[in-house]
Write a protein that holds these residues in place. Sequence first.
Motif, PDB file in Angstrom:
ATOM      1  N   UNK A 301       0.831  -1.206   0.000  1.00 36.00           N
ATOM      2  CA  UNK A 301       0.000   0.000   0.000  1.00 36.00           C
ATOM      3  C   UNK A 301       0.865   1.256   0.000  1.00 36.00           C
ATOM      4  N   UNK A 302       1.888   1.254   0.845  1.00 35.45           N
ATOM      5  CA  UNK A 302       2.779   2.409   0.910  1.00 35.45           C
ATOM      6  C   UNK A 302       3.568   2.566  -0.390  1.00 35.45           C
ATOM      7  N   UNK A 303       4.011   1.455  -0.946  1.00 34.56           N
ATOM      8  CA  UNK A 303       4.765   1.501  -2.206  1.00 34.56           C
ATOM      9  C   UNK A 303       3.922   2.125  -3.316  1.00 34.56           C
ATOM     10  N   UNK A 304       2.662   1.686  -3.436  1.00 31.24           N
ATOM     11  CA  UNK A 304       1.787   2.218  -4.486  1.00 31.24           C
ATOM     12  C   UNK A 304       1.543   3.710  -4.292  1.00 31.24           C
ATOM     13  N   UNK A 305       1.398   4.128  -3.044  1.00 28.94           N
ATOM     14  CA  UNK A 305       1.141   5.542  -2.763  1.00 28.94           C
ATOM     15  C   UNK A 305       2.327   6.407  -3.185  1.00 28.94           C
ATOM     16  N   UNK A 306       3.524   6.014  -2.764  1.00 26.29           N
ATOM     17  CA  UNK A 306       4.701   6.810  -3.098  1.00 26.29           C
ATOM     18  C   UNK A 306       5.003   6.758  -4.597  1.00 26.29           C
ATOM     19  N   UNK A 307       4.805   5.592  -5.193  1.00 23.32           N
ATOM     20  CA  UNK A 307       5.092   5.466  -6.619  1.00 23.32           C
ATOM     21  C   UNK A 307       4.156   6.347  -7.445  1.00 23.32           C
TER      22      UNK A 307
END
Length: 316
Positions: A301-307
């Motif tokens: 979830x965090x990866x998708x947000x930052x990406x």
Amino acid sequence: MPEPLRLKGISASAGYAEGPLFSLDPVVARYAGKATAAEEKAALETALGVATGRLATLIEASAGDAADILEFQIAMLEDHALTGPAFAKIASGQPADAAWRQALDAEIAGYETSDQDYFRARAADMRDIRDQVLRALTEDSEAAAPAGAIFYGEDIAPTRFLETDWSSGGGIALKAGSAASHVAMLARSRGVPMIVGLGACPTNPAGVALLDAEHGGIVLAPSKAEIEAFRLLSSSFAARRDRAETFLARPAVTKAGTPVRVQVNIADPSDVDSIDVSTCDGVGLMRTEFLFGKTLPDEETQYRAYRKVLEWAGEK
């Protein structure tokens, strides 16, 4: 023909609107009391569920600040600290509608008496929460406004704003309200003209009105000459706004030629969906704590947000 009436307020979102007045004054609906406290408790529980479901439906069509406002309201409706006093009043013999109104009015009073404008402005959100549940209890529904209407009244609820189709124009003129309210913030982001602080009106206004939210005024029952002059002002405002937009993609520099970086603050990755990256120099602040809602976000979830944000920013 009645004489034109001019009222002065405070601009909360610049713009012009010409259209029929639509009253925001609430229509009192009667609640059918139940036979027992258990039935009253069940009625309030059902109403809370209906209000929460309505908000969830609105969230599906919202993003960014609008979704944040609605999620806040759902969180409040699910908070026992807010609903508990109402259920306690029901247990002591009060009907569900009176119990809910009294409990919420006490909360609202706390916001309204704050010495900070930010918290006073949040009182509108609490009134919205109160009234949604009361409508669910009475099975009442809000009257539909005509296209291009100017909403006129004491204040306007965030959900009322979000449920309105502003594509045909229209605006908001409030006797009270606040330029720091959630609705004012939404109005500015969507280009909806809005003024607040008009105060009491000596008459019961109706008919066509001219809303000048650039200078903070409204004309009720305008003359033909006033309508013509208003339309010239409106056209001039639109032309100036269009000219200003041509500068959005240009680098920001001072008069002396010093470059100025213009970066955006975002509270949610979806905020970038409504921002043209060519009009800024990237992200100055990303409120990553908002990723942590009721549950901890996993790594994906965090990866998708930052990406998402990094891909939007590109080489900025």
